[in-house]
Design an enzyme around this catalytic site. Structure first.
Site, PDB file in Angstrom:
ATOM      1  N   GLU A   1       0.871  -1.175   0.000  1.00  8.02           N
ATOM      2  CA  GLU A   1       0.000   0.000   0.000  1.00  8.02           C
ATOM      3  C   GLU A   1       0.908   1.226   0.000  1.00  8.02           C
ATOM      4  OE1 GLU A   1      -3.190  -0.090   2.887  1.00  8.02           O
ATOM      5  OE2 GLU A   1      -3.033  -2.266   3.021  1.00  8.02           O
TER       6      GLU A   1
ATOM      7  N   CYS B   1      -1.850   9.036   2.923  1.00  8.33           N
ATOM      8  CA  CYS B   1      -1.694   8.716   1.503  1.00  8.33           C
ATOM      9  C   CYS B   1      -2.955   9.064   0.724  1.00  8.33           C
ATOM     10  CB  CYS B   1      -1.343   7.246   1.320  1.00  8.33           C
ATOM     11  SG  CYS B   1      -2.505   6.095   2.064  1.00  8.33           S
TER      12      CYS B   1
END
Length: 421
Positions: A178, A212
């Protein structure tokens, strides 16, 4: 039972304002609940083509083996617990390498898992720098899967190392990566600015933009450019920056000095090469901690590095466009594909954006951060990572090995149990 204590540690250690620190703890609890219930379903074999006479066919799963979890500092309890609990629920042994910036949250995670009944030797926590401890775990021949959340550069290095077969290795290594994002919100001519402005501010500057999923690009149709820019400037200037433990503070410090220097550099570059619409002063706070003001820039092309590279801080750039076609084109024109959104009251625009915007999580008329386990399974593609969405129905399968059993039931009787060998 330790929810308040855990949130307090996260506020102290990671600089998260209280509301977001509490959400971090709640997400960790959600992961435990969700993956536990998911595994109850996956544990039972599934019958295949049951109409075949004289034959039983089933498919099921077994644990993969040893999993290395390399966790980030920005969600020190939620993401670390999510990856770890998924691996454990699937029956694997786990070595957790937490971020060196947040060892206290990792210690609390370990206490909770061991107090909750994880057997001795099944779970270990190994502190240390990623460059040494993390790298050793990735290369170890007994590690069968690496689950990592962090930067694109480190993720690519893990992918390279995992593809190298070493002596003693018994199979191909899997990776769940990720990585980052350069996320955008489109604001079209019909958007409700009363909704759009707070949604953008929350998405861009929540936890100082250290997510993010944070919004770092605002793609605006020319018809609403002037009023939206004015309102975003005033809203950015009004964000209260200060110590995270203060109740009125909306944005705390950055995680470390390197991040502070990077964001200060981005602000100065925007001032030189574009237009710095708003960047307040931190005053003495800037010398007492890793504080930077939230910054809003304009006058930069969509291909400018400040509009392409993930900065991981409270910095957003306004990108004007002349058409909805161009808006979608600009949103898609980055190496990343994590989150995105649209502010619009035009149904055809909304439906088209849902079809054509290339992101893993797309949000309509709401902030683009804050995915909830089981409700908005989270994860992107392209350089935003590989693997199934966290908090979604397919995530656990990555930590399992599938098996099929096929049995001929047309046997000639049974062997007595006392004669069976």
């Amino acid at each position: 039972a330790r929810r308040m204590e855990a949130a307090a540690w996260i506020t102290l250690e990671a600089g998260k304002p209280w509301r977001e620190a509490d959400a971090d703890v709640c997400e960790a609890i959600d992961f435990l609940e969700y993956y536990g219930r998911q595994m109850m379903h996956l544990a039972a074999p599934v019958a295949l083509q049951t109409e075949i006479p004289g034959e039983i066919n089933e498919c099921g799963f077994r644990a993969l083996g040893l999993v290395a979890v390399i966790a980030p500092w920005n969600f020190p309890l939620a993401i670390a617990m999510g990856m770890t609990s998924a691996a454990l629920a699937a029956g694997n042994a786990v070595i957790l390498k937490p971020a060196e910036q947040t060892p206290l949250a990792a210690s609390l995670l370990c206490d909770a898992l061991l107090a909750g009944g994880v057997p001795d030797g099944v779970f270990s926590c190994l502190h240390g720098p990623g460059e040494t401890v993390g790298a050793a775990l990735v290369r170890h021949p007994e590690v069968g899967l690496i689950a990592f959340t962090g930067s694109r550069a480190v993720g690519l290095e893990i992918l390279r190392e995992a593809a190298t077969v070493r002596e003693g290795q018994r199979g191909l290594k899997r990776t769940i990566l990720e990585l980052g994002g350069k996320n955008a919100i489109i604001v079209d001519a019909t958007a409700d600015l009363d909704t759009a402005v707070p949604d953008i501010i929350h998405s861009a500057f929540g936890y100082a933009g250290q997510k993010c999923s944070a919004c770092s690009r605002v793609i605006v149709l020319q018809e609403v450019l002037e009023p939206l820019t004015a309102r975003l400037r005033d809203a950015t200037a009004s964000v209260i920056v200060g110590p995270a433990e203060e109740p009125e503070v909306q944005m705390g410090p950055l995680i470390e000095g390197e991040a502070q220097a990077r964001l200060r550099g981005a602000i100065e570059r925007a001032r030189r090469e574009g237009e710095l619409i708003c960047a307040g002063e931190t005053g003495p706070l800037g010398e007492r901690g890793f504080f930077v003001p939230p910054a809003l820039a304009a006058g930069l092309s969509p291909s400018h590095p400040l509009a392409q590279e993930e900065l991981f801080g409270p910095f957003a750039v306004i990108l004007p466009v002349v058409s909805f076609d161009e808006a979608i084109e600009v949103l898609n024109a980055t190496p990343y594909a994590l989150t995105g959104g649209i502010q619009s009251r035009t149904l055809p625009n909304i439906e088209r954006a849902k079809r054509e915007c290339q992101v893993g999580n797309f949000y309509i008329n709401r902030p683009i951060t804050g995915a909830i386990v089981g409700r908005q399974p989270f994860g992107g593609f392209r350089f935003s990572g590989i693997g199934s969405k966290a908090g979604g129905p397919d995530y656990l399968r990555q930590f399992l090995v599938a098996q099929t059993w096929s049995e001929n039931t047309m046997r000639h009787g049974f062997a007595p149990l006392d004669e069976a060998v």
